[in-house]
Scaffold this motif. Sequence first.
Motif, mmCIF file in Angstrom:
data_model
loop_
_atom_site.group_PDB
_atom_site.id
_atom_site.type_symbol
_atom_site.label_atom_id
_atom_site.label_comp_id
_atom_site.label_asym_id
_atom_site.label_seq_id
_atom_site.Cartn_x
_atom_site.Cartn_y
_atom_site.Cartn_z
ATOM 1 N N UNK A 18 0.532 -1.663 0.084
ATOM 2 C CA UNK A 18 -0.310 -0.083 0.079
ATOM 3 C C UNK A 18 0.767 1.447 -0.034
ATOM 4 N N UNK A 19 1.921 0.823 -0.373
ATOM 5 C CA UNK A 19 2.747 2.743 -0.412
ATOM 6 C C UNK A 19 2.598 3.604 -1.840
ATOM 7 N N UNK A 20 3.366 4.059 -1.167
ATOM 8 C CA UNK A 20 2.596 5.419 -3.438
ATOM 9 C C UNK A 20 3.549 6.209 -2.835
ATOM 10 N N UNK A 21 4.035 6.321 -4.035
ATOM 11 C CA UNK A 21 4.804 7.976 -4.480
ATOM 12 C C UNK A 21 3.923 9.174 -4.157
ATOM 13 N N UNK A 22 4.124 10.091 -3.884
ATOM 14 C CA UNK A 22 3.168 11.248 -4.041
ATOM 15 C C UNK A 22 4.383 12.475 -4.293
ATOM 16 N N UNK A 23 3.648 13.068 -5.218
ATOM 17 C CA UNK A 23 4.624 14.436 -4.698
ATOM 18 C C UNK A 23 3.629 15.112 -3.856
ATOM 19 N N UNK A 24 4.082 16.420 -2.988
ATOM 20 C CA UNK A 24 3.424 17.612 -2.900
ATOM 21 C C UNK A 24 2.343 18.148 -3.550
ATOM 22 N N UNK A 25 1.661 19.409 -3.706
ATOM 23 C CA UNK A 25 1.026 19.969 -4.289
ATOM 24 C C UNK A 25 1.749 21.472 -4.126
ATOM 25 N N UNK A 26 2.065 21.893 -5.149
ATOM 26 C CA UNK A 26 2.539 23.404 -5.000
ATOM 27 C C UNK A 26 1.312 24.597 -5.187
#
Length: 88
Positions: free
Chosen positions: A72-80
């Motif tokens: 269940x680990x996913x990679x995400x980038x923070x929203x600018x």
Amino acid sequence: MYREYRESGKTSTLRHRCGRKKIMQERDQRRLRRIIKRDRRATLPQIAADFNAGPSTSVSVQTIQRNIIDMGFRSRRPTRVPLMTARY
């Protein structure tokens, strides 16, 4: 099936599952989870190198990736977003 249940008390057969056995056991998955949580910014090859440095069998990067996704680990980038100003 009912007769088997009355005689032995079981409903399942002792037949083995088909297919290849999993190379990573539950203990290996717990160890992998600890490695991931220790450094969340580590790349996949770094995680695989840390995992393969341990006492268990060495596995490929693809196997590590498949197990990470299954956990269940996913990679995400923070929203600018725009920065807050004194006015707001």
